[in-house]
Write an enzyme that holds these catalytic residues in place. Structure first.
Site, PDB file in Angstrom:
ATOM      1  N   GLU A 162      -6.800  -4.305 -11.405  1.00 56.56           N
ATOM      2  CA  GLU A 162      -5.464  -3.406 -11.072  1.00 56.56           C
ATOM      3  C   GLU A 162      -4.767  -3.113 -12.573  1.00 56.56           C
ATOM      4  O   GLU A 162      -4.295  -2.085 -12.804  1.00 56.56           O
ATOM      5  CB  GLU A 162      -4.274  -4.444 -10.484  1.00 56.56           C
ATOM      6  CG  GLU A 162      -3.151  -3.683  -9.842  1.00 56.56           C
ATOM      7  CD  GLU A 162      -3.596  -3.082  -8.645  1.00 56.56           C
ATOM      8  OE1 GLU A 162      -4.064  -3.385  -7.908  1.00 56.56           O
ATOM      9  OE2 GLU A 162      -2.785  -1.802  -8.676  1.00 56.56           O
ATOM     10  N   HIS A 196      -6.709  -1.336  11.611  1.00 51.52           N
ATOM     11  CA  HIS A 196      -6.048  -1.916  10.177  1.00 51.52           C
ATOM     12  C   HIS A 196      -6.672  -2.953   9.519  1.00 51.52           C
ATOM     13  O   HIS A 196      -6.964  -3.920  10.281  1.00 51.52           O
ATOM     14  CB  HIS A 196      -4.591  -2.431  10.458  1.00 51.52           C
ATOM     15  CG  HIS A 196      -3.742  -2.931   9.186  1.00 51.52           C
ATOM     16  ND1 HIS A 196      -3.480  -1.881   8.209  1.00 51.52           N
ATOM     17  CD2 HIS A 196      -2.890  -3.973   9.199  1.00 51.52           C
ATOM     18  CE1 HIS A 196      -2.707  -2.431   7.353  1.00 51.52           C
ATOM     19  NE2 HIS A 196      -2.558  -3.639   7.805  1.00 51.52           N
ATOM     20  N   CYS A 213      -5.186   0.486   3.572  1.00 53.61           N
ATOM     21  CA  CYS A 213      -5.532  -0.752   4.051  1.00 53.61           C
ATOM     22  C   CYS A 213      -6.854  -1.510   3.821  1.00 53.61           C
ATOM     23  O   CYS A 213      -6.923  -2.649   3.298  1.00 53.61           O
ATOM     24  CB  CYS A 213      -5.095  -1.135   5.444  1.00 53.61           C
ATOM     25  SG  CYS A 213      -6.164  -0.266   6.472  1.00 53.61           S
ATOM     26  N   GLN A 248       0.985  -1.240   0.066  1.00 52.24           N
ATOM     27  CA  GLN A 248      -0.105   0.210  -0.072  1.00 52.24           C
ATOM     28  C   GLN A 248       0.838   1.344  -0.027  1.00 52.24           C
ATOM     29  O   GLN A 248       0.249   2.231  -0.411  1.00 52.24           O
ATOM     30  CB  GLN A 248      -0.805  -0.162   1.272  1.00 52.24           C
ATOM     31  CG  GLN A 248      -0.171   0.163   2.563  1.00 52.24           C
ATOM     32  CD  GLN A 248      -1.198  -0.052   3.731  1.00 52.24           C
ATOM     33  OE1 GLN A 248      -1.613  -1.248   4.040  1.00 52.24           O
ATOM     34  NE2 GLN A 248      -1.869   0.974   4.405  1.00 52.24           N
TER      35      GLN A 248
END
Ligand SMILES: *[C@@H]1O[C@H](CO)[C@@H](O)[C@H](O)[C@H]1NC(C)=O
Ligand SMILES: *[C@@H]1O[C@H](CO)[C@@H](O)[C@H](O)[C@H]1NC(C)=O
Ligand SMILES: *[C@@H]1O[C@H](CO)[C@@H](O)[C@H](O)[C@H]1NC(C)=O
Length: 332
Positions: free
Chosen positions: A197, A275, A136, A130
């Site tokens: 992506e 997180h 996250c 990241q």
């Protein structure tokens, strides 16, 4: 009489007492992680790095004396203080007044397998990074969606976190400043898809506008399920029957930041989760005649962190680090 510059700097506290014995290690670490600092920043970063290194060495010495179950190691975040680390990397915002989502209903009769690892079944993409962005939550969400897509199509497609960062603000997500996995799933549902992506690459910044392209839809989701809060048995059923599940943990401790190997548990780990991660399975290992159960969690701090990017977290022990507090997954 003019004061020599070096002395002046020392008096003002601009230079710090750096350990010359670590010069070579510092240069090696900088070059390994391609770190460069403008002049004045270097001694400050070096001092933080030395402090982290000493804490890691102290912990590992204590571990060798049997005081801890896990080992730590220096990593690419070694130049950050604990506070900077938490500000830059832990972007999960615990939901106070979350819109009610459908609850996952664990079965009373189902017997779950002793071990589950979705990586071995092809459900999990390589570990990502990241960077210095509190995204996250987006990595956790794409991880669960990647598993769902694989289940439905048999194809493993790397999905776009940047798509979630840029486009899910209306739902209350805040890009690199944090967000929620459940709202990422809701975005995909409302939007009617998510890009890969490949067509929508990661930049790790908040600066670009939404560039979602419906012609390149790579994933879908029609709803969200949340796991009953704090219920590790329900989380186990979800992981065993659904696939990878999004979870949140308290990752704010020094030991978590520099975790290298072993089954993680810490008295400093609280239930204040901050997180987002991905539960990809669970298992049991033998330790001095005892069975120790663990969750297998995928992180987004690159393969340099932990066990090739993963952590094994103590399972069935009072909801360690809050792992079952904010678990959720998408459905189609
Ligand atoms: C998808 O999940 C269902 C159960 O949820 C399972 O029966 C099926 O085998 C899975 N498909 C693949 C390709 O793993
Ligand atoms: C996603 O949903 C849309 C609309 O319901 C559908 O046309 C499309 O084929 C679906 N795509 C995937 C990848 O499941
Ligand atoms: C550990 O687990 C194995 C497999 O489930 C079981 O056979 C064994 O009795 C367990 N040992 C202890 C000490 O609980």
């Amino acid at each position: 009489m003019a004061v020599p510059l070096g002395l002046l700097l020392a008096l003002l506290g601009c230079t710090t007492a750096l350990d010359p014995a670590l010069d070579e290690a510092w240069e090696g670490w900088k070059s390994l992680h391609a770190k460069e600092y403008p002049g004045e920043a270097e001694p400050i970063r070096r001092e933080i790095w030395e402090k982290n290194l000493r804490r890691i060495q102290q912990h590992n010495w204590e571990q060798s004396q049997g005081q801890h179950s896990i080992r730590l190691a220096m990593n690419h975040h070694g130049d950050l203080t604990d506070e900077e680390f938490n500000q830059l990397l832990n972007g999960f915002t615990p939901a106070r007044q979350e819109r009610p989502a459908l609850l996952f209903q664990p079965s009373k009769t189902l017997k779950t397998p002793l071990e589950v690892d979705w990586r071995a079944k092809g459900y999990v993409t390589p570990v990502k990074n990241q960077g210095h962005c509190g995204s996250c939550w987006a990595f956790s969400a794409t991880g669960a969606l990647e598993g769902l897509v694989f289940n439905r199509t048999g194809k493993l497609v790397v999905l776009s976190e940047q798509n979630l960062i840029d486009c899910s603000r209306q739902l209350g997500n805040a890009g690199c400043s944090g967000g929620y996995m459940t709202r990422a799933f809701q975005y995909v549902r409302d939007n009617g898809g998510l890009n890969s992506e490949c067509v929508y690459p990661y930049t790790g910044t908040d600066t670009s506008g939404c560039r979602y392209n419906p012609r390149d839809r790579a994933a879908n989701c029609s709803g969200v399920r949340t796991v009953p809060q704090g219920d590790e048995a329900a989380l186990e059923q979800a992981v065993a029957t659904v696939g990878p599940v999004s979870v949140a943990v308290d990752a704010s401790g020094f030991q978590f930041h520099f975790y290298k190997s072993g089954i993680f548990s810490s008295v400093f780990c609280s239930q204040r989760v901050n997180h987002g991660m991905l539960a990809v399975g669970y298992g049991t290992s033998q330790d001095r005649g005892h069975n120790v159960s663990y969750w297998i969690l995928k992180n987004s701090w690159s393969e340099l962190w932990g066990e090739q990017g993963y952590i094994r977290l103590l399972k069935g022990a009072d909801n360690q680090c809050g792992v079952a507090d904010q678990a959720s997954f998408p459905v189609l």
